[in-house]
Structures are given as C-alpha cells and as structure tokens.
Write an enzyme that holds these catalytic residues in place. Structure first.
Site, short mmCIF file in Angstrom:
data_model
loop_
_atom_site.label_atom_id
_atom_site.label_comp_id
_atom_site.label_asym_id
_atom_site.label_seq_id
_atom_site.Cartn_x
_atom_site.Cartn_y
_atom_site.Cartn_z
N GLU A 27 30.03 -90.78 41.41
CA GLU A 27 29.33 -91.09 40.15
C GLU A 27 29.72 -92.50 39.79
O GLU A 27 30.89 -92.79 39.51
CB GLU A 27 29.76 -90.12 39.04
CG GLU A 27 29.43 -88.66 39.32
CD GLU A 27 27.94 -88.40 39.44
OE1 GLU A 27 27.14 -89.24 38.99
OE2 GLU A 27 27.57 -87.36 40.00
N CYS A 65 29.78 -95.11 31.00
CA CYS A 65 28.76 -95.25 32.04
C CYS A 65 27.38 -95.04 31.44
O CYS A 65 26.38 -95.50 31.99
CB CYS A 65 29.01 -94.23 33.14
SG CYS A 65 29.20 -92.56 32.52
P1 NAD Z 1 37.07 -98.47 39.27
O1 NAD Z 1 36.03 -98.40 40.32
O2 NAD Z 1 37.83 -99.72 39.12
O3 NAD Z 1 38.16 -97.32 39.52
C1 NAD Z 1 37.80 -95.94 39.58
C2 NAD Z 1 38.80 -95.19 40.44
O4 NAD Z 1 38.60 -95.53 41.81
C3 NAD Z 1 40.25 -95.54 40.14
O5 NAD Z 1 41.02 -94.36 40.25
C4 NAD Z 1 40.59 -96.53 41.23
O6 NAD Z 1 41.97 -96.63 41.48
C5 NAD Z 1 39.83 -95.96 42.40
N1 NAD Z 1 39.45 -96.89 43.47
C6 NAD Z 1 39.07 -98.17 43.35
N2 NAD Z 1 38.73 -98.67 44.55
C7 NAD Z 1 38.88 -97.67 45.45
C8 NAD Z 1 38.69 -97.55 46.85
N3 NAD Z 1 38.27 -98.59 47.59
N4 NAD Z 1 38.94 -96.38 47.45
C9 NAD Z 1 39.37 -95.31 46.74
N5 NAD Z 1 39.58 -95.35 45.39
C10 NAD Z 1 39.34 -96.51 44.76
O7 NAD Z 1 36.36 -98.04 37.89
P2 NAD Z 1 36.94 -98.14 36.40
O8 NAD Z 1 36.98 -99.57 35.98
O9 NAD Z 1 38.16 -97.31 36.25
O10 NAD Z 1 35.78 -97.38 35.58
C11 NAD Z 1 34.64 -98.00 35.08
C12 NAD Z 1 33.44 -97.77 35.99
O11 NAD Z 1 33.25 -96.37 36.16
C13 NAD Z 1 32.15 -98.29 35.37
O12 NAD Z 1 31.36 -98.88 36.36
C14 NAD Z 1 31.49 -97.03 34.82
O13 NAD Z 1 30.09 -97.12 34.67
C15 NAD Z 1 31.88 -96.04 35.86
N6 NAD Z 1 31.79 -94.67 35.35
C16 NAD Z 1 30.81 -93.87 35.83
C17 NAD Z 1 30.65 -92.58 35.30
C18 NAD Z 1 29.57 -91.69 35.83
O14 NAD Z 1 29.69 -90.46 35.66
N7 NAD Z 1 28.53 -92.19 36.48
C19 NAD Z 1 31.52 -92.11 34.31
C20 NAD Z 1 32.54 -92.97 33.87
C21 NAD Z 1 32.67 -94.25 34.39
#
Ligand code: NAD
Length: 453
Positions: free
Chosen positions: A225, A259
C-alpha cells in the site's frame, strides 16, 4: 542503533534500539513459527486473545495517545481517534477469527463434497510507515493473527516507540514469540522478505516498488500500500464554501501526512473562487503544538522532511503557477498550508504526492476532462466528487479509477470493515482490511471428498 524522536524537540528520544540483523530476524522467525502451529489449530483461543488485547489497548488509551502525539506529532484529538480505531480493529478481528473459512460448491458429477478451505500462510511479515503508528500495525497484525498466522512487525524507525508498546500490550495475551517486533530500517525490512511466507507493506511508492519486486522474484505473496495522489472533482453545482471546508481539513489535517490527504482539486469552470474559499477555510484551522486540543496540524515528522517539502514547493513556482501560503508558528518542522494554483497542471505537486499540507487547484472545462485527469494520475488511492446532482455524481463515480471513490465525502477516513487499497502506483496485490485481508493472510485450498466405493 535506531531511535525515534519528538519532531518538535529532537532531544526528546522516545525509543532507541539496535536494528535487527538478518540473524536476529531469522531467530525471531524460528520462535514465531514454532508458536504458530498450535495457534493455527485453535480459533477460539485466537478470538479470546484478540479480545483481551483490545481491552489492554483500551485500558492504555491515554498513555498511547500521548506517545503518538510526542513521537509522530499527531494532533491529540486525532491520536485519541487512532487509539480508538486500534481497539475497534482488534475487536472486529477477534470475531473474524470465528468467521467462515471456506465455501461449499456442488461437485460437477454430483458425487461427494467439493469445498474450499482457507488456511493460514504461516509466518507473515509486516512493514509499516510512521504516520499511523498504531492503526496500521493493528489493521495488519489483527487479521493476520486472527486467521492463524505468526507475525514479525518491522515498524518505521520514526515510530518505533508506539509500535514497541503496541506489541508489548498484545504479547501479554499471545503465546510466546508468536508476535515479534523487528526494529530497523530498509535492511531489516529486506531480511523479513527472505524469511516470511507472505508480506504486507505500507509506505512510500518507491519503497513499496522495491519490496514488490523482491517479493515477486521470491514468489512471495505480497501486498504493498503506497503513496496516494488523491483528486477531488468539484462540479459546477457544488456549494463552493461547503466543499472548501471539507477539502481544507483534508489538506491540512495532520499536516497532510495521510496517504488519503487531498492532493489535487479539479474545479469545473473558474477555479479562482474555489481557491479563495479554500484559503479562507485553511486560515481558520490552527497549526501548533500537537498536544493542543484545538490544533489541526502540528509539525511534519522531521526537520529534513520539512526542508524537502519547502524545496518541492519552491520547484512548483513557474509561469502560470501561483503558490499561496499560510502562516506557521515559530518552531522546528512546521510547514505552512500551501495552495498551488496551477491551471495547466504542470507543477510537481500536480503530478506527485508531496507528503505535507500542499494541494493543487486546477480549473478544468468540464467533468469529462476532470475524470480524464483524475484517471491519468499515477497513484490513485482515493478520488472524490462533489455535487448536489445525484445522477451526475453516480455517472462520475462510475468512471473514476481509484481504490476508494467518494461522493460528497472527504478523501480521508477509512472504514475498518471495507476493502482498502489503491490503483496504479498506489498499490500492488490484494486489498487489505475487513474480510479483504483473507486474501493475503490465508491460502485457499480446494478439497474433493468422494464416497470410498
Ligand atoms: P517509507 O517508505 O519511508 O517507510 C515505510 C516502511 O518501509 C518503513 O518501515 C521503512 O523502514 C520501510 N522501508 C523503506 N525502504 C525499504 C526497503 N527498501 N525494503 C524494505 N523496507 C523498507 O514511508 P513513510 O515515510 O514511513 O510513510 C509515508 C508514506 O507511506 C507516504 O508515501 C504515504 O502515502 C504512504 N502511506 C500509504 C498508506 C496506504 O495505505 N496506501 C497508508 C499510510 C502511508
């Protein structure tokens, strides 16, 4: 070491833990797997445990809301709402543990029984973002556990303390090792990928894409997501001031760090009147310390996030684009409510999710063009249409290609029992929440039973 800090006061460290190595993850995976065998066999035990976990979270509601305010800068009223949502999600899935786990079909030749049965995947990995530090771990972990799986949770390093407390509250009611916290960043996330039987990710589109690629190479069932670039269409008959009131909250609420926040408003006809109404409504919404009950937006998650938003907003300026900004209080990581008036739709904010209080207002000649633009967006999580004409609302809603389509409703807000997920770059794999979670967290097998003779 990874640590999470108060966005308003980075000297206030909420949690500090070593990041899990691949060996740490493998060790936790082995314990979780051995606890899962018995867990998978006993739905009543699962239902009872999740009910008790819900009660434990409810009893800790004030402490958890305070933690969320301090750790991720969420305004206190929203933080309280998130805790209440977490409790509701746990209660819902406590019941779902006893729901139907398959179907009966007529055997083609009329002999015996033909049925399907959903069984747990085994061990599932959850990778979660900072912005809903309790609700997202809950809406993934609760169905995964209810359906008989063991869980490894790797939360955002920026929301480590909230996730650790959430796991602690649940663990007290679960078999040892069944649910484990895996602190760490991308490397720990990747270590989960090579250990689990299914993976559910929520976060940015770039990280989601890399997780989906790695998972598909390993033939691992996966759901990502990702970010959302959510459009709102305002039809000519809509009441401008009422729509502006709804949109203002969807732009500025929690400093635009959802999001589902509104990213673009497509106004049929002249957009100037809408922009003026939106600026007026935004001006009424207080920005300030998230511990204040009247505040709608606190700081964004870090100084670095604020600086990158400022740079992105500056890059939007150009011919035909007007950037209008509100006031912000003194202090770190505050970002002003920003309206980018861009009738050509060529600015960065018109194309991509900027994860802060930034919205594009764009005039379009008619609803066909509005629908075409909304559908051309890459990250189509939510799309909304505002009108008083039910026939037009239904016609537009029918054409919108987004995971969630809303009529006269905010883009934010999630129903815990309805499927949730996006289209295009916004999501990959099956939907989550409610019974939709069955698709990732169980495997469906077809069973044929014949008379012995
Ligand atoms: P992020 O991508 O920086 O991190 C999310 C998670 O992924 C963290 O736990 C991080 O450590 C991990 N991560 C990062 N790179 C990775 C990789 N290469 N492999 C495995 N794990 C990895 O996101 P964020 O800044 O914490 O959150 C904000 C983003 O999340 C925004 O883009 C928002 O729109 C999105 N979001 C989406 C939803 C949805 O349901 N569609 C809900 C909430 C947030």
């Amino acid at each position: 070491m990874i640590s999470s800090r108060n966005p308003l006061d980075p000297s206030d460290v909420l949690a500090e833990l070593p990041a899990d190595t691949a060996d740490d993850v493998a060790r936790k995976a082995a314990s979780a797997r051995s606890a899962q065998h018995e867990w998978a066999r006993n739905p009543m035990q699962r239902s009872t445990a999740l009910s008790r976990a819900a009660a434990a979270v409810e009893a800790a509601a004030a402490e958890l809301a305070d933690l969320v305010v301090r750790e991720v800068g969420k305004p206190v009223v929203e933080a309280e709402g998130e805790v209440a949502r977490t409790v509701a999600v746990l209660r819902y899935h406590a019941q779902a543990a006893l729901a139907s786990a398959g179907s009966i079909l007529p055997p083609a030749d009329g002999q015996g029984l033909l049925m399907t049965r959903r069984s747990p995947r085994g061990l599932v990995g959850l990778i979660t973002p900072f912005n809903f530090p309790l609700a997202i771990p809950a809406w993934k972990a609760a169905p995964a556990l209810a359906l008989g799986n063991a869980v490894l949770l790797k939360p955002s390093p920026l929301a480590l303390a909230s996730a650790a407390r959430f796991v602690e509250l649940l663990e007290a009611h679960l078999p040892d090792g069944l649910l484990a916290l895996c602190p760490g960043g991308a490397d720990t996330g990747q270590a989960l990928l090579s250990t689990v039987d299914a993976l559910s990710f929520t976060g940015s589109t770039a990280a989601g894409r890399s997780v989906a690629v790695a998972a598909s190479q390993a033939h691992l069932p996966v759901q990502t997501e990702n970010g959302g670039h959510n459009s709102v269409i305002v039809l000519p008959d809509a009441e401008v001031s009422a729509v502006a009131r709804v949109v203002a909250r969807d732009v500025l609420g929690y400093a635009g760090q959802k999001c589902t926040s509104t990213r673009r408003v497509l106004v049929c006809g002249q957009s100037k009147g809408f922009t003026e109404a939106l600026l007026e409504e935004l001006g009424k919404l207080p920005i300030g310390a998230p511990s204040r009950r009247d505040v709608v937006a606190g700081p964004v998650i870090t100084d670095a996030a604020a600086a990158s938003l400022e740079a992105a907003v500056e890059s939007c300026r150009g011919p035909g684009v007007t950037v209008l900004r509100g006031a912000v209080p003194e202090g770190p990581a505050y970002v002003a409510a920003t309206v980018v008036q861009d009738d050509e739709g060529c600015s960065l904010a018109a194309r991509e999710e900027l994860f802060g209080p930034v919205v594009v207002v764009q005039a379009v000649p008619d609803e066909d063009r509005a629908v075409a633009l909304a559908n051309a967006g890459s990250a189509r999580l939510v799309a909304a249409v505002h009108t008083r004409d039910l026939d037009r609302a239904l016609a537009v809603a029918d054409q919108l290609r987004a995971g969630m389509v809303r009529v006269n409703a905010p883009t934010t807000g999630v129903d815990l029992h309805a499927p949730f997920g996006g289209e295009g770059d916004s999501g990959y794999g099956p939907r989550e929440q409610g019974r939709a979670a069955d698709a990732l967290f169980t495997v469906e097998r077809t069973i044929t039973v014949r008379p012995s003779a």
